[in-house]
Motif scaffolding. Structure first.
Motif, PDB file in Angstrom:
ATOM      1  N   ILE A 108       0.857  -1.182   0.000  1.00 51.54           N
ATOM      2  CA  ILE A 108       0.000   0.000   0.000  1.00 51.54           C
ATOM      3  C   ILE A 108       0.895   1.235   0.000  1.00 51.54           C
ATOM      4  O   ILE A 108       1.859   1.322   0.769  1.00 51.54           O
ATOM      5  N   ASP A 129      -4.488  10.560  -3.136  1.00 58.50           N
ATOM      6  CA  ASP A 129      -5.137   9.669  -2.193  1.00 58.50           C
ATOM      7  C   ASP A 129      -5.281  10.385  -0.857  1.00 58.50           C
ATOM      8  O   ASP A 129      -4.311  10.933  -0.346  1.00 58.50           O
ATOM      9  N   CYS A 348      -4.090   0.756   4.934  1.00 60.47           N
ATOM     10  CA  CYS A 348      -2.992   1.670   5.267  1.00 60.47           C
ATOM     11  C   CYS A 348      -3.101   2.188   6.695  1.00 60.47           C
ATOM     12  O   CYS A 348      -2.166   2.798   7.201  1.00 60.47           O
TER      13      CYS A 348
HETATM   14  S1  SF4 Z   1      -7.635   3.801   2.569  1.00 58.35           S
HETATM   15 FE1  SF4 Z   1      -7.752   1.728   1.857  1.00 58.35          FE
HETATM   16  S2  SF4 Z   1      -7.919   1.976  -0.342  1.00 58.35           S
HETATM   17 FE2  SF4 Z   1      -7.144   3.916   0.420  1.00 58.35          FE
HETATM   18  S3  SF4 Z   1      -4.904   3.716   0.307  1.00 58.35           S
HETATM   19 FE3  SF4 Z   1      -5.573   3.053   2.345  1.00 58.35          FE
HETATM   20  S4  SF4 Z   1      -5.739   0.842   2.162  1.00 58.35           S
HETATM   21 FE4  SF4 Z   1      -5.777   1.670   0.111  1.00 58.35          FE
END
Ligand code: SF4
Lengths: 469, 216
Positions: A108, A129, A348
């Motif tokens: 990740i 993200d 994460c």
């Molecule tokens: S929140 Fe979930 S989908 Fe988004 S980067 Fe973290 S592990 Fe990946």
């Protein structure tokens, strides 16, 4: 003159130019790229005939769509496959550092940056993200950006933005045994709400925060976005520096010593003034469980599902009502009476080695409840997985009945094959419990790894402190 | 970037607080590598009774008649009236692309999540913040009057309802870019020399920040 907060130091050090109206161009030191939010940015770059400004700032990785089972067959879903192939192609075309699906460093995006020492104190870090806030644990200014901004950073190495207000969240005193960074953060969000941090950069401080490992601080900063803040951060101390020593991309030798001297400055000055301060009593924080469809809908494990009729704010009460309906829960039900279908340890937020150790410690020598359909562990990266295997943790999980998977986002957002079926209920160590997040109609409760492990053994929520005694 | 100057359109009320980006565009649609085509899957979980898949035939799917976007009186709406903390959750710009692709030009709410708010301007979608009490009043008016329209004038920063003119605040730089449909990247690259000067200066101070993770 009063001193500066950590955020203000980071901000000031990165201003390329500032306009009178408050808009500033800030320089970006590290740009993390994954397959979901980058294709349109690279396409835009190509269409405009532009080149990335500084490719050495970029690390790319495929994590959201990748299968967590055997990868030798590639990705079955053609749409996912195309998205990952597009990142493969962009990484090749632009000569980017890229941990592809079969690289042992793959994982990740927010786990691998710090693990590689690619996230260093004093940096600005961006990624398409929202959980980029994770990297703030290293006293960085780290924030999630949209795809147009990804393209902007690719082309100019800068972000066009405005200075945020500052919020200090101080957790005084030590938390009790069995209470983790996740519980602290869920308690904070329960206190300030999912919009409590909107417009602010949060700095986490206080005795309970200083006592956390880097893994714990990453969990905390990770969920800043669930409190509405684009970034969260923790000041540099010995814990930060020891974590970074010897990491692949961390400076070495003489440069290391210079860097450490500079990093020691990355703390808020004693006389710095925050726009807002929130103080929590760490000794009062209990293991938390979310009951609804927003991360602020949390209660201590010993508590009960709340009653919307007791909520004064009508909009909030309406939201609670809807959440209860979606979650199929009635007001007043004890949290410990909620039974589960699946357990997910990963994301994460909580998939680092310390998280796996905490879960394994609860599970060791026990078996998962026979009523569960599935319990799975998805390590945050290939290196976390290897480390856990070297410690024998995989065997602890497997012996208990857990599945031991390949690294990736997995059921955190269910873009790959791992997802809940409608109506299924899951204890999850991830960060968001929105409707459908882990699969359409799926019901998800946010907890710490230790609490997820305890729930796996019992088949329902249980206070991990009672289980281990 | 698409410009926004003035717009008059039908208003659709979405009476929920904390509408998150997973609700605006569910993750299975994020697998697309394009910027367009997300409109049919806007609010997919709420709008349809079955589960949507990317590349599915949306025309054949059963609609949820209770969902506000499916009510005939709101067909063709181009202004979304929403509650507080609209667009919270992930950074996915796909949420903005989906609203835009559906035909929404402006969203009015008491507050927006930061990243969503930022992303909106990049696609020419105008997020308008109004006082919670004013938004409440607009909800009542929209629900009471079929065919309720609003006119938004960005240059004047006004919203005209059938009965009054409201003023809204907007960041001056963003307003300028949006009014003129300016491309941020082009604007920033006019300062390329300053970026290079910063880089050189910073390299002297903190060379470890530039230690390449790839060959240049
Ligand atoms: S929140 Fe979930 S989908 Fe988004 S980067 Fe973290 S592990 Fe990946």
């Amino acid at each position: 003159m009063t001193g500066k907060t950590l955020y203000e130091k980071l901000w000031d050090a990165h201003i390329v130019r500032a306009d009178a109206d408050g808009t500033a161009l800030i320089y970006i030191d590290r740009h993390l790229v994954h397959e979901v939010t980058s294709p349109q940015a690279f396409e835009g770059l190509k269409l405009a005939g532009r080149q990335p400004w500084r490719t050495s700032s970029i690390i790319a990785v495929a994590d959201h769509n990748v299968p967590t089972t055997d990868r030798s067959q590639g990705i079955a879903d053609p749409v996912s496959r195309l998205q990952v192939a597009t990142l493969d192609a962009n990484a090749r075309d632009y000569n980017l550092t890229y941990f592809n699906m079969n690289d042992r460093r793959q994982g990740i995006v927010h786990v691998i940056g710090p693990e590689q020492g690619a996230t260093l104190p004093g940096m600005t870090v961006v990624c398409g993200d929202s959980h980029t806030s994770t990297h703030g644990a290293f006293a960085t200014l780290a924030m999630g950006i949209g795809t147009s901004e990804v393209e902007h950073v690719l082309a100019t190495q800068c972000l066009l933005t405005r200075q945020m207000k500052t919020l200090q969240v101080r957790v005084e005193g030590q938390v009790g045994p069995g209470v983790t960074a996740k519980d602290i953060m869920l308690a904070i969000i329960g206190e300030i709400g999912t919009a409590g941090g909107t417009g602010y950069a949060i700095e986490f401080a206080g005795e309970a925060i200083r006592a956390l490992s880097m893994e714990g601080r990453m969990t905390l900063c990770n969920m800043s976005i669930e409190a509405g803040a684009r970034c969260g951060m923790v000041a540099v101390d010995d814990t930060t520096i020891e974590y970074l020593r010897g990491r692949p991309y961390a400076p070495q030798g003489e440069l290391w010593d210079c860097a450490v001297d500079a990093w020691r400055e990355l703390v808020s000055d004693a006389d710095a003034v925050f726009d807002k301060v929130v103080v929590l009593d760490g000794t009062a924080i209990q293991p938390q469980v979310s009951w609804g469809t927003s991360p602020e809908m949390v209660v201590p494990v010993g508590g009960r599902v709340p009653d919307p009729n007791e909520e004064a704010d009508p909009v909030k009460a309406e939201g609670m009502q809807r959440a209860l309906q979606y979650m199929d829960l009635a007001p007043g039900v004890p949290i410990s009476a909620i039974t589960l279908d699946r357990i997910f340890i990963g994301s994460c937020t909580n998939s680092r080695i310390e998280d796996l150790r905490a879960a394994a410690a609860v599970i060791r020598g026990r078996k998962i409840a026979p009523t569960l359909k599935q319990a799975m562990v998805v390590p945050g990266s290939g290196l976390v997985k290897a480390q856990a295997e070297a410690e024998g943790l995989d065997q602890v999980f497997i012996a208990a009945g857990f599945e031991w998977r390949e690294p990736g986002c997995s059921m955190c957002l269910a873009m790959n094959a791992d997802r809940l079926q409608p109506g299924e209920r899951c204890a999850s160590t991830s960060n968001r419990n929105f409707e459908g997040r882990q699969g359409s109609g799926g019901r998800k409760h946010l907890v710490s790894p230790a609490m997820a492990a305890a729930a796996a053994i019992a088949g329902h929520f249980v206070d991990v402190r009672e289980l281990s005694s | 970037m698409k410009a926004f100057t003035q717009h008059t359109g039908l208003v659709v009320p979405l009476d929920r607080a904390n509408v998150d980006t997973d609700a605006i565009i569910p993750k299975q649609f994020l697998k697309s590598i394009k910027r367009t085509g997300f409109g049919v899957n806007l609010f997919d979980d709420w709008r349809y009774l079955d589960k949507g898949e990317p590349d599915g035939n949306n025309a054949q799917r059963p609609l949820n008649p209770d969902f506000v976007l499916n009510q005939p009186r709101y067909a063709g709406a181009s202004i979304l009236l929403a509650r507080k903390n609209f667009g919270c959750g992930s950074s996915r710009e796909h949420a903005v692309w989906a609203l835009d692709d559906y035909g929404i030009r402006a969203v009015i709410a008491p507050s927006f999540a930061d990243i969503f708010h930022n992303n909106s301007f990049k696609s020419g979608l105008l997020p308008v913040e109004l006082d919670e009490a004013v938004v409440e009043r607009l909800f009542r008016e929209v629900e009471a009057q079929p065919g309720y329209q609003l006119s938004i004038d960005l240059a004047e920063q006004t919203i005209t309802t059938p009965s009054e003119t409201l003023h809204f605040a907007v960041d001056s730089f963003r307003k300028h870019c949006l009014l003129n449909g300016l491309d941020d990247i082009g604007l920033t690259l006019q300062h390329a020399d300053e970026i290079r000067a910063y880089e050189q200066h910073r390299y002297q101070q903190a060379p470890w920040l530039f230690a390449g993770v790839a060959a240049e």
